[in-house]
Design an enzyme around this catalytic site. Structure first.
Site, PDB file in Angstrom:
ATOM      1  N   LYS A   1       0.745  -1.255  -0.019  1.00 19.37           N
ATOM      2  CA  LYS A   1       0.003  -0.001  -0.127  1.00 19.37           C
ATOM      3  C   LYS A   1       0.973   1.289   0.177  1.00 19.37           C
ATOM      4  O   LYS A   1       0.214   2.095  -0.180  1.00 19.37           O
ATOM      5  CB  LYS A   1      -0.884  -0.145   1.019  1.00 19.37           C
ATOM      6  CG  LYS A   1      -1.969  -0.962   1.151  1.00 19.37           C
ATOM      7  CD  LYS A   1      -3.049  -0.978   2.199  1.00 19.37           C
ATOM      8  CE  LYS A   1      -4.044  -2.191   2.126  1.00 19.37           C
ATOM      9  NZ  LYS A   1      -3.567  -3.571   2.536  1.00 19.37           N
TER      10      LYS A   1
HETATM   11  C1  PLP Z   1      -4.342  -4.351   2.026  1.00 21.04           C
HETATM   12  C2  PLP Z   1      -3.640  -5.873   2.090  1.00 21.04           C
HETATM   13  C3  PLP Z   1      -4.249  -6.904   1.465  1.00 21.04           C
HETATM   14  C4  PLP Z   1      -5.312  -6.824   0.480  1.00 21.04           C
HETATM   15  O1  PLP Z   1      -5.409  -5.730  -0.561  1.00 21.04           O
HETATM   16  P1  PLP Z   1      -6.874  -5.379  -1.197  1.00 21.04           P
HETATM   17  O2  PLP Z   1      -6.190  -4.339  -2.104  1.00 21.04           O
HETATM   18  O3  PLP Z   1      -7.538  -4.746  -0.072  1.00 21.04           O
HETATM   19  O4  PLP Z   1      -7.388  -6.506  -1.649  1.00 21.04           O
HETATM   20  C5  PLP Z   1      -3.558  -8.307   1.446  1.00 21.04           C
HETATM   21  N1  PLP Z   1      -2.510  -8.225   2.180  1.00 21.04           N
HETATM   22  C6  PLP Z   1      -2.151  -7.239   2.913  1.00 21.04           C
HETATM   23  C7  PLP Z   1      -0.535  -7.559   3.457  1.00 21.04           C
HETATM   24  C8  PLP Z   1      -2.386  -5.927   2.792  1.00 21.04           C
HETATM   25  O5  PLP Z   1      -1.835  -4.853   3.523  1.00 21.04           O
END
Ligand code: PLP
Length: 443
Positions: free
Chosen positions: A107
């Protein structure tokens, strides 16, 4: 470029409005009016381009009409000061390591990109950000609900950015100690709000805040959840890079992309890439026990539920927001969706067993989220296909769990250790909207 709402009952918006508002007036999610196909020459030469060069080409297709080339290049290069390599785990399965950013989670890219884009609009004196100075509380306020990784990525992406204050809402006791440190110890323009509830309660508080007229008159609110176009679209960069690196190995002809999914922003960005011409044969959405999308694929019915707490807690989502985008992208055609995307769902015991087995057989340490992706490929990959699954976070972010499962003592990267030295500061909150609103009205 104009952005429309998935609910089709709100006026179209400019990029600036879509980024500042996050959610459309009718509570739908913004979608770009057109998704440009990239030329064949781009894909022919992509294996010779760097991650940053590829990302700029993709960013230009989305944002080039609204952000001048020099600024956009600056935003992209500032955001991507790290790599996202593919690493072989077995002969035909590669992991796309999305955890080389500042908080070691995928993210980071969307968060930093959004912070820089908002800053660009602030500097430019854009219509939507400027009206912020007319509010009782000056500047732009970012509200973000997190089940762990979003909060740290957003807080760090926005840390110290002038004119923007960030409120991180997280479920009490449901994020790992390391994750908690990454957004509760920063201070400056970051406030951590500890909610007595689950992730969905945090998300509901954020959604209600956006719909509250009095609160919106008091302060300019924006969201940095994956519902925001500036957060989720840049994640498409990763998949173009995965293709490029696999192509360089001569292995990209039948590429299958598997994304561990929670709110479905990451896989949605990959699907946008596919619409732009990225040659991915098919996709797999790997879920933990929160199997709403998996069930949808099987039955054609989307039935949100309360989220379950699992080992892969960043995927504990019972009503994935970005489902609305996927549904819209394929005009609600269940057949089209199932022909391109398959699902998988794993309980905690299976996740743990996969982590153990993978470590024993290959030496690769999976985190609980990546484990869902790896297992789905192991079960579903066909002859001739090459699978790429995302490692969405560094395993050290879930050290307690990973060590307990593998009997290991994995090293915590220096970058993470730095966060753990700080002191935790947070505001306690119930899941009741009125108390959250009262808190913000006093800010
Ligand atoms: C946010 C996250 C996900 C899921 O991603 P999405 O875009 O919400 O589907 C999976 N793994 C980790 C470690 C995350 O931080």
């Amino acid at each position: 470029m104009k952005y429309y709402s998935t609910n089709k009952k709100a006026p179209v918006a400019t990029l600036e409005k879509a980024v500042v508002k996050g959610l459309a007036e009718d509570r739908g999610l913004y979608m770009p009016e057109n998704i440009k196909a990239l030329p064949k020459e781009f894909f022919d030469n992509i294996d010779k381009m760097s991650f940053q060069e590829i990302a700029y080409t993709v960013a230009d297709a989305f944002f080039g009409e609204d952000v001048d080339a020099e600024s956009l290049k600056h935003i992209v290069y500032d955001t991507l000061q790290f790599d996202c390599p593919i690493v072989p785990v077995t002969e035909n399965i590669y992991t796309l390591e999305l955890f080389h950013g500042p908080t070691l989670a995928f993210k980071d890219v969307g968060a930093r990109f959004m912070a820089r884009l908002l800053q660009y609009f602030l500097k430019k004196g854009g219509e939507y950000v400027s009206s912020a100075s007319a509010s009782a509380k000056a500047g732009v306020n970012v509200l973000v609900a997190t089940s762990g990784d979003t909060g740290s990525a957003v807080a760090n992406g926005f840390l110290g950015v002038d004119g923007i204050h960030v409120y991180v809402l997280y479920p009490k006791g449901k994020v790992s100690p390391i994750q908690e440190c990454q957004f509760t110890t920063l201070g400056k323009n970051i406030t951590a709000v500890e909610v007595d509830g689950v992730f969905d309660d945090c998300q509901a508080l954020v959604k209600s805040a956006f719909m509250d007229a009095e609160l919106n008159a008091h302060m300019k609110l924006t969201s940095a959840n994956s519902i925001n176009v500036a957060r989720f679209l840049p994640q498409a960069f990763y998949y173009f890079n995965a293709y490029a690196r696999l192509k360089a190995l001569g292995k990209a002809d039948q590429m299958v992309v598997c994304v561990p999914s929670g709110n479905f922003g990451n896989i949605c960005a990959a699907l946008f890439g596919h619409r732009m011409g990225l040659p991915v044969k098919r996709f797999i959405a790997a879920n933990n026990a929160n199997d709403i999308f998996f069930k949808y694929l099987q039955t054609g019915k989307y039935e949100p539920k309360a989220s379950l707490v699992t080992l892969a807690n960043a995927m504990d989502v019972g009503d994935p927001s970005n489902f609305a985008r996927i549904y819209d992208l394929y005009e609600g055609k269940h057949e089209t969706i199932t022909s391109l995307i398959s699902g998988a769902t794993y309980k905690d015991e299976q996740i743990a067993a996969t982590m153990k087995q993978c470590f024993k057989e290959t030496g690769y340490i999976l985190d609980p989220h990546g484990a869902c992706g790896y297992q789905a490929l192991k079960e579903q990959l066909l002859d001739g296909e090459v699978g790429v699954f995302c490692e969405t976070a560094h395993p050290a972010k879930f050290k307690e769990k990973v060590d307990a499962i593998l009997g290991s003592d994995i090293e915590i990267p220096a970058r993470l250790q730095e966060f753990m030295k700080g002191t935790k500061q947070s505001v306690s909150m119930t899941k009741d909207f009125e108390s959250f609103k009262a808190f913000l009205m006093n800010e």
